[in-house]
Scaffold this motif. Structure first.
Motif, PDB file in Angstrom:
ATOM      1  N   ASN A   2       0.846  -1.184   0.000  1.00 20.78           N
ATOM      2  CA  ASN A   2       0.000   0.000   0.000  1.00 20.78           C
ATOM      3  C   ASN A   2       0.886   1.239   0.000  1.00 20.78           C
ATOM      4  OD1 ASN A   2      -2.027   1.895   0.382  1.00 20.78           O
ATOM      5  ND2 ASN A   2      -3.006   0.793   2.067  1.00 20.78           N
ATOM      6  N   PRO A   3       0.800   2.101  -1.013  1.00 17.43           N
ATOM      7  CA  PRO A   3       1.701   3.266  -1.056  1.00 17.43           C
ATOM      8  C   PRO A   3       1.483   4.179   0.154  1.00 17.43           C
ATOM      9  CG  PRO A   3      -0.065   3.489  -2.661  1.00 17.43           C
ATOM     10  CD  PRO A   3      -0.148   2.092  -2.133  1.00 17.43           C
ATOM     11  N   SER A   4       2.596   4.677   0.698  1.00 15.18           N
ATOM     12  CA  SER A   4       2.508   5.563   1.867  1.00 15.18           C
ATOM     13  C   SER A   4       3.504   6.711   1.788  1.00 15.18           C
ATOM     14  CB  SER A   4       2.745   4.771   3.157  1.00 15.18           C
ATOM     15  OG  SER A   4       4.028   4.161   3.161  1.00 15.18           O
ATOM     16  N   GLY A   5       4.118   6.926   0.618  1.00 11.60           N
ATOM     17  CA  GLY A   5       5.055   8.021   0.464  1.00 11.60           C
ATOM     18  C   GLY A   5       4.356   9.365   0.389  1.00 11.60           C
ATOM     19  N   ARG A   6       5.094  10.394   0.727  1.00 12.10           N
ATOM     20  CA  ARG A   6       4.586  11.766   0.667  1.00 12.10           C
ATOM     21  C   ARG A   6       5.608  12.645  -0.038  1.00 12.10           C
ATOM     22  NH1 ARG A   6       1.062   8.904   2.023  1.00 12.10           N
ATOM     23  NH2 ARG A   6      -0.359   9.078   3.820  1.00 12.10           N
ATOM     24  N   THR A   7       5.142  13.662  -0.723  1.00 16.68           N
ATOM     25  CA  THR A   7       6.046  14.555  -1.436  1.00 16.68           C
ATOM     26  C   THR A   7       6.950  15.295  -0.459  1.00 16.68           C
ATOM     27  OG1 THR A   7       4.428  16.342  -1.426  1.00 16.68           O
ATOM     28  CG2 THR A   7       4.455  14.893  -3.361  1.00 16.68           C
ATOM     29  N   VAL A   8       8.170  15.582  -0.899  1.00 21.59           N
ATOM     30  CA  VAL A   8       9.104  16.362  -0.089  1.00 21.59           C
ATOM     31  C   VAL A   8       9.382  17.716  -0.732  1.00 21.59           C
ATOM     32  CG1 VAL A   8      10.165  14.336   0.941  1.00 21.59           C
ATOM     33  CG2 VAL A   8      11.082  15.237  -1.203  1.00 21.59           C
ATOM     34  N   ASP A   9       8.606  18.009  -1.783  1.00 24.06           N
ATOM     35  CA  ASP A   9       8.688  19.286  -2.484  1.00 24.06           C
ATOM     36  C   ASP A   9       7.284  19.711  -2.868  1.00 24.06           C
ATOM     37  OD1 ASP A   9      11.651  19.631  -2.788  1.00 24.06           O
ATOM     38  OD2 ASP A   9      11.454  17.777  -3.922  1.00 24.06           O
ATOM     39  N   THR A  10       7.131  20.999  -3.119  1.00 23.60           N
ATOM     40  CA  THR A  10       5.866  21.522  -3.617  1.00 23.60           C
ATOM     41  C   THR A  10       5.822  21.368  -5.129  1.00 23.60           C
ATOM     42  OG1 THR A  10       5.814  23.152  -1.830  1.00 23.60           O
ATOM     43  CG2 THR A  10       4.385  23.546  -3.733  1.00 23.60           C
ATOM     44  N   TYR A  11       4.757  20.747  -5.631  1.00 23.14           N
ATOM     45  CA  TYR A  11       4.557  20.620  -7.069  1.00 23.14           C
ATOM     46  C   TYR A  11       3.713  21.806  -7.526  1.00 23.14           C
ATOM     47  CZ  TYR A  11       6.504  15.893  -7.360  1.00 23.14           C
ATOM     48  OH  TYR A  11       7.352  14.814  -7.346  1.00 23.14           O
ATOM     49  N   ALA A  12       4.399  22.871  -7.916  1.00 25.19           N
ATOM     50  CA  ALA A  12       3.705  24.085  -8.344  1.00 25.19           C
ATOM     51  C   ALA A  12       3.188  23.914  -9.772  1.00 25.19           C
ATOM     52  CB  ALA A  12       4.647  25.278  -8.263  1.00 25.19           C
ATOM     53  N   ALA A  13       2.192  24.720 -10.091  1.00 24.97           N
ATOM     54  CA  ALA A  13       1.604  24.646 -11.424  1.00 24.97           C
ATOM     55  C   ALA A  13       2.474  25.322 -12.470  1.00 24.97           C
ATOM     56  CB  ALA A  13       0.215  25.284 -11.415  1.00 24.97           C
ATOM     57  N   ASP A  14       3.223  26.330 -12.062  1.00 29.02           N
ATOM     58  CA  ASP A  14       4.026  27.110 -12.999  1.00 29.02           C
ATOM     59  C   ASP A  14       5.309  27.536 -12.295  1.00 29.02           C
ATOM     60  OD1 ASP A  14       5.167  28.840 -14.810  1.00 29.02           O
ATOM     61  OD2 ASP A  14       3.375  30.080 -15.088  1.00 29.02           O
ATOM     62  N   PHE A  15       6.412  26.877 -12.625  1.00 27.33           N
ATOM     63  CA  PHE A  15       7.674  27.167 -11.938  1.00 27.33           C
ATOM     64  C   PHE A  15       8.203  28.558 -12.247  1.00 27.33           C
ATOM     65  CE2 PHE A  15       8.706  22.352 -11.801  1.00 27.33           C
ATOM     66  CZ  PHE A  15       7.960  22.227 -10.637  1.00 27.33           C
ATOM     67  N   THR A  16       7.751  29.158 -13.342  1.00 26.09           N
ATOM     68  CA  THR A  16       8.214  30.510 -13.654  1.00 26.09           C
ATOM     69  C   THR A  16       7.651  31.528 -12.668  1.00 26.09           C
ATOM     70  OG1 THR A  16       6.406  31.087 -15.175  1.00 26.09           O
ATOM     71  CG2 THR A  16       8.294  29.892 -16.097  1.00 26.09           C
ATOM     72  N   LYS A  17       6.655  31.123 -11.881  1.00 24.11           N
ATOM     73  CA  LYS A  17       6.066  32.014 -10.887  1.00 24.11           C
ATOM     74  C   LYS A  17       6.555  31.693  -9.481  1.00 24.11           C
ATOM     75  CE  LYS A  17       1.955  32.889 -13.658  1.00 24.11           C
ATOM     76  NZ  LYS A  17       0.465  32.784 -13.754  1.00 24.11           N
ATOM     77  N   ASP A  18       7.582  30.857  -9.391  1.00 28.13           N
ATOM     78  CA  ASP A  18       8.211  30.593  -8.102  1.00 28.13           C
ATOM     79  C   ASP A  18       9.198  31.720  -7.813  1.00 28.13           C
ATOM     80  OD1 ASP A  18       8.773  28.164  -6.059  1.00 28.13           O
ATOM     81  OD2 ASP A  18      10.654  29.221  -6.490  1.00 28.13           O
ATOM     82  N   PRO A  19       9.345  32.150  -6.558  1.00 32.53           N
ATOM     83  CA  PRO A  19      10.228  33.298  -6.264  1.00 32.53           C
ATOM     84  C   PRO A  19      11.702  33.051  -6.562  1.00 32.53           C
ATOM     85  CG  PRO A  19       9.323  32.350  -4.239  1.00 32.53           C
ATOM     86  CD  PRO A  19       8.578  31.736  -5.374  1.00 32.53           C
ATOM     87  N   THR A  20      12.118  31.800  -6.771  1.00 31.29           N
ATOM     88  CA  THR A  20      13.524  31.559  -7.105  1.00 31.29           C
ATOM     89  C   THR A  20      13.788  31.612  -8.608  1.00 31.29           C
ATOM     90  OG1 THR A  20      13.214  29.146  -7.272  1.00 31.29           O
ATOM     91  CG2 THR A  20      13.775  30.057  -5.097  1.00 31.29           C
ATOM     92  N   TRP A  21      12.749  31.693  -9.429  1.00 30.04           N
ATOM     93  CA  TRP A  21      12.902  31.546 -10.875  1.00 30.04           C
ATOM     94  C   TRP A  21      13.904  32.532 -11.470  1.00 30.04           C
ATOM     95  CZ3 TRP A  21      12.016  28.330 -14.780  1.00 30.04           C
ATOM     96  CH2 TRP A  21      12.034  28.818 -16.081  1.00 30.04           C
ATOM     97  N   ASN A  22      13.854  33.775 -11.055  1.00 34.38           N
ATOM     98  CA  ASN A  22      14.709  34.806 -11.644  1.00 34.38           C
ATOM     99  C   ASN A  22      16.128  34.808 -11.105  1.00 34.38           C
ATOM    100  OD1 ASN A  22      12.835  35.935 -13.440  1.00 34.38           O
ATOM    101  ND2 ASN A  22      11.956  37.235 -11.844  1.00 34.38           N
ATOM    102  N   ASN A  23      16.387  34.054 -10.059  1.00 31.69           N
ATOM    103  CA  ASN A  23      17.708  34.087  -9.424  1.00 31.69           C
ATOM    104  C   ASN A  23      18.233  32.675  -9.180  1.00 31.69           C
ATOM    105  OD1 ASN A  23      18.256  36.966  -8.985  1.00 31.69           O
ATOM    106  ND2 ASN A  23      16.419  36.894  -7.721  1.00 31.69           N
ATOM    107  N   PHE A  24      18.330  31.934 -10.255  1.00 29.32           N
ATOM    108  CA  PHE A  24      18.862  30.582 -10.140  1.00 29.32           C
ATOM    109  C   PHE A  24      19.512  30.197 -11.459  1.00 29.32           C
ATOM    110  CE2 PHE A  24      18.794  25.997 -10.521  1.00 29.32           C
ATOM    111  CZ  PHE A  24      19.325  25.604  -9.299  1.00 29.32           C
ATOM    112  N   GLY A  25      20.683  29.541 -11.354  1.00 24.98           N
ATOM    113  CA  GLY A  25      21.337  29.002 -12.536  1.00 24.98           C
ATOM    114  C   GLY A  25      21.723  30.073 -13.525  1.00 24.98           C
TER     115      GLY A  25
END
Length: 994
Positions: A293-316
């Motif tokens: 029976n699966p019992s895992g849980r996400t360890v990250d937020t699965y956002a709908a649009d990563f370009t709207k994440d606050p780190t998008w403009n300041n990474f890589g």
């Protein structure tokens, strides 16, 4: 002589002998000197072997006597982690498959080339495949599809190989070949016809890979973590061909954009499996059939649009340009420090403490309060942090609600007892999560609306047999803020007065539907932590408000995201003119000074040192110090260290690549070290084979997705068992030092090494790390937890050390907090069990502000050693960069140079009291760790490596060969001399006179 060399044999011998002698002398000097360790690694050289009885205090578990036994145990732990770590994200009744649904089709080019592991480089393994797993549970699959994907002439070349450029900072291009999915146009009618008998279900494999040295590719308007066109076409085609059950299998360690497939009816199920190691894929068939029976849980937020994440403009890499940094014509280098060329790159943590769910849950709170118009949580987030489905339904009850304190003080401990009942007939495990919502004042200290402060994984629960789990928050320090700017009237850690709401949750967003799901406790007046609550050491700003602003970690930040105005403070791409550049080409003087200076406080402050005693033999062996405290009252450690010479200590700290040096005179054994959270693996030739036959574990994200500290402890125990068994091919040397676990933060979903870090949350990361390290230490393995610190980006990591700018609040609440939790938990565990914990830390490539993290006294000594009371060894990351100056590292409190001798080494001045004092401290830290590890297992003897025996044999054979040849060559030359005209006249004259 002229006649002698007229003999071709004599001339040839003379020339060849001279050349061979010169080459042999140079080769022997290099091989036995500065290149010794490098050659030794490539040829699996051994310098010691254990003899006699094994007297180690550490023993493998009962039943584990061989490497094969230890590997079998490790494989079993990997399987358990995958059984509990796979996360069921969507299920419209598609899973589990029913007993009559046993014929399936597996789609996706990557189904025959799945990602199984990551950093470290296991050698010679054959991972279990998705097809092995299906077969094991009695499910037949469409072999025609397998044959199609294995035939590159029909299905295409597949995805690109993983990035192998670890140091240049080059970016990975966003091309469809990065994913390598087969275009639907390549599927012919015969292939679709072959699926007719395999339509009980369709599994579509989606694979994404990350790697060391490069982050995942993206452009200004596109990125690789959304479904690519060929993948979307494949899903539509499978749907069109009559598969009623379509399940996406996410073979990725990174979160992805999944809004469309999560909400539409094209896909009936989504199962995330991460990277499964060598044996973990066998959990797949168990989960999809309901055997598990699966019992895992996400360890990250699965956002709908990563370009709207606050780190998008300041990474890589900067969006819309080739690099995130600046390139000028200026070149400078000072005493080996600073930049190897003029390329300098920045990464700005302008999102402050609003990382992952801490942003999205805070944005939701502000939108609900009418302060963030336009933000819609349901549109922004697809799967929250901590989310996962089960085949069972559970109910919860807070059974000690009346015992929860209504008011809190500095030392108040809060315990929640939750009874979990299974309402269905399917046994299963559940995860209980506890979050706190602190009071927030606009314009005051930045605070997320939700902070994870506890979690618990239940055992398997059957219907009618509820289980109680307990979550304890030790004190309000667990959710204290760090006020680096004095917004509360003080600087440092503070838990402000007000109401704190604790929420018992299924994930970061959703409280459990139960009575007393929220509990409020109040703090009457501010709790200020001017000293560390565990160690009592003074806590103060170290990276904020320095007299020299270039020492500040936030010196270059242009703005900081604020909850009081998310829209108005949104992080932006910083233009080049704001990066300390004059005329777009030349670095300003203050920037150059900051990049090259080591004064006043990046390194050890100036002080008067007394010359330590060296080379005075007192007859103490390292075995006499096993279990002796670091600062023992009898001074045994001081007496032992007095014996070592400057040369012995210098060799010990400089030759730190994947081992530590032997000092046979005082019973210091050589140790073996392995690199990477995948297990006892190593990418270096020679060392790689040394660790052959060990477990290759699933990636750390799968382990953390179990939300089960016991599972992580089982991994640590498995690592410990393998360490004790060690490598029988190298004289019985155990594996003592493991460059893992890795607990940097998933700051961005595009982090190239997110697969080997646990989570976007520091609390979960710290607890998972502590569980592994404690169990490994119980077997005498010392883990070098890494990378300390703020090493969340791979792009440009080695380009003079990417300059990481962050507020001290973000550093202490997010990026240092995971290390703090792990280290303090381990120290407390050792104290509770009355034994010394062998521990290590690895520093990082990057700079914090303008100063290299691994060469920062504030970080390594003032925070790690003094504030957190860490005693153990600190090794740098692989020292391949000019900005990683060895002397800076040792003066900062580091102990081991991860480099082979002859490359980048520190040569202390034997007549300089400070140099020798620093040298002695580093050597003691290494030896203290080794003394309490599994390396101490009895008598050993030094032996000559096989390659040296071969080299000597070659030297002897060459010498004998040259001597034999020389005998005949000399005789031939002398004969030529006799035949010369002058020689005949002399002979006649002698005969006449005789």
């Amino acid at each position: 002589m002229r006649q002698f060399f007229k003999s071709k044999n004599a001339l040839s011998w003379t020339i060849v002998t001279a050349i061979v002698l010169v080459v042999a002398i140079v080769v022997n000097i290099l091989a036995t000197g500065i290149l010794f360790e490098l050659i030794n690694s490539f040829f699996k050289g051994n310098t010691a072997e254990f003899v006699g009885e094994n007297t180690s205090q550490y023993q493998a578990d009962e039943g584990i006597a061989t490497k094969a036994d230890a590997k079998a145990y490790g494989d079993a732990i990997t399987l358990q982690a995958c059984e509990e770590g796979f996360v069921l994200l969507k299920n419209n009744g598609a899973l589990p498959l029913q007993s009559d649904e046993t014929r399936v089709s597996v789609f996706g080019k990557n189904s025959v080339n799945m990602a199984f592991g990551g950093s470290g480089g296991a050698v010679g393994i054959t991972p279990k495949t998705i097809f092995d797993s299906l077969t094991a549970v009695g499910i037949e699959y469409n072999q025609a599809l397998v044959d199609f994907y294995n035939d590159n002439s029909r299905s295409g070349a597949g995805r690109d190989k993983n990035n192998s450029d670890l140091d240049s900072g080059s970016n990975v291009a966003l091309t469809e070949s990065f994913v390598g999915e087969t275009p639907v146009s390549s599927y012919d009618d015969a292939l679709w016809d072959s699926c007719e008998d395999y339509k009980d279900a369709a599994f579509i494999v989606i694979t994404r890979i990350g790697g060391e040295g490069a982050d995942l590719p993206r452009t200004e308007n596109d990125h690789v973590l959304k479904l690519r066109p060929d993948e979307k076409d494949l899903i539509a085609a499978v749907k069109d061909h009559g598969f009623e059950k379509i399940i996406l299998v996410l073979n990725t360690a990174s979160a992805m954009e999944l809004k469309d497939v999560a909400e539409d009816d094209q896909v009936d199920g989504i199962l995330w499996i991460g990277y499964t190691g060598e044996a973990g894929m066998m959990a797949f068939g168990e989960v999809v059939t309901g055997a598990v029976n699966p019992s895992g849980r996400t360890v990250d937020t699965y956002a709908a649009d990563f370009t709207k994440d606050p780190t998008w403009n300041n990474f890589g890499a900067a969006l819309g340009s080739p690099t995130a940094g600046i390139t000028g014509d200026a070149y400078f280098s000072t005493a080996g420090r600073g930049m190897v060329d003029s390329n300098v790159y920045f990464v700005d943590y302008e999102e402050s403490v609003y990382v992952g769910y801490r942003y999205y849950e805070t944005a939701y709170a502000e939108a609900q309060a009418g302060n963030y118009p336009g933000f819609d949580y349901d549109e922004a987030v697809v799967y929250p942090f901590g989310y996962g489905l089960s085949y069972s339904e559970f109910s919860w009850e807070l059974v000690n609600a009346s015992e929860i304190p209504a008011t809190l003080d500095k030392d108040t401990s809060i315990t929640f007892q939750i009874e979990v009942s299974n309402l269905s007939d399917t046994p299963g495990k559940d995860v209980v999560q506890l979050y706190v919502t602190p009071p927030y004042t606009p314009g005051g200290i930045e605070k997320p609306a939700k902070i994870l402060v506890g979690f618990a994984k239940t055992p398997v629960i059957t219907k009618g047999e509820p289980q109680i789990v307990e979550i304890t928050v030790d004190s309000p320090y667990a959710f204290a803020s760090y006020d680096c700017y004095g917004l509360s009237g003080t600087q440092g850690y503070i838990t402000e007065k007000g109401d704190y709401t604790f929420t018992i949750s299924t994930d970061a967003h959703n409280a459990k539907d139960m009575e007393n799901a929220t509990v409020t406790a109040s703090i009457a007046s501010d709790i200020i932590y001017d000293t560390d609550p565990t160690t009592g050491y003074e806590v103060k700003n170290l990276y904020t408000g320095n007299e020299d602003e270039t020492l500040d970690s936030d010196w270059q930040l242009q703005s900081q995201l604020s909850r009081s105005d998310f829209a108005g403070t949104w992080p932006q791409v910083r233009p080049a003119e704001d990066k300390q550049i004059d005329d777009d080409t030349t670095y300003t003087e203050d920037f150059i000074s900051a990049m090259t200076s080591t004064e006043p406080n990046p390194n050890r402050p100036a002080q008067e040192d007394t010359m330590p005693v060296t080379g005075v033999d007192s007859g103490i062996m390292l075995s006499d110090l096993v279990g002796v405290a670091y600062d023992d009252e009898e001074g045994l450690w001081d007496k032992f260290m007095d014996q070592l010479t400057v040369g012995q200590m210098t060799d010990l700290i400089n030759k730190g690549a994947f081992h530590t040096e032997m000092i046979a005179q005082y019973g210091v054994p050589s140790t073996l070290s392995s690199d990477g959270p995948a297990g006892w693996v190593n990418f270096m030739p020679g060392y790689a084979e040394s660790f052959g036959g060990c477990t290759t574990y699933c990636c750390q994200v799968v382990f953390s997705s179990t939300w089960n500290e016991d599972c992580l402890a089982a991994m640590g125990n498995a690592i410990g068992n393998e360490g004790i068994i060690g490598n029988t091919e190298r004289g019985g040397l155990p594996y003592s030092s493991w460059y893992a676990p890795d607990l940097n933060i998933h700051r961005s979903p595009f982090g190239g090494r997110n697969f080997e870090y646990y989570s976007e949350d520091p609390f979960l990361s710290g607890k998972m790390t502590a569980a592994v390290v404690k169990a490994a230490a119980d077997k005498g393995v010392y883990c070098h937890i890494k990378h300390f610190a703020l090493n969340e980006q791979e792009t440009h990591r080695a380009s003079n050390g990417v300059l990481t700018f962050a507020t001290e609040q973000a550093m202490r609440e997010i990026y240092l907090k995971s290390f703090e939790i792990a280290i303090k938990d381990c120290i407390a565990y050792g104290q509770e069990n009355n034994h010394i914990m062998p521990m290590g830390v690895m520093s990082s490539f990057n700079r914090i502000g303008t100063r290299w993290a691994g060469g920062g006294y504030r970080l390594i000594t003032e925070i790690l050693r003094n504030e957190w009371d860490f005693t153990g060894s600190v090794i740098c990351d692989f020292n391949t960069c000019n900005h990683m100056v060895e002397k800076d590292m040792f003066y900062a409190g580091g102990d081991l140079n991860l480099q082979f001798a002859g490359q980048m080494v520190w040569n202390p001045d034997a007549g300089n009291a400070s140099d020798v004092t620093v040298l002695r401290s580093a050597a003691k830290n290494v030896l203290f760790t080794v003394a309490n590890s599994n390396a101490m297992r009895g008598e050993f003897r030094a032996i000559m490596p096989t390659w040296m025996v071969v080299m000597i044999a070659v030297d002897v054979l060459l010498g004998v060969g040259l001597a034999v040849w020389g005998f005949f060559a000399v005789r031939s030359g002398l004969e030529k001399c006799k035949e010369a005209p002058g020689a005949s006249k002399q002979r006649l004259r002698r005969e006449r006179n005789g």
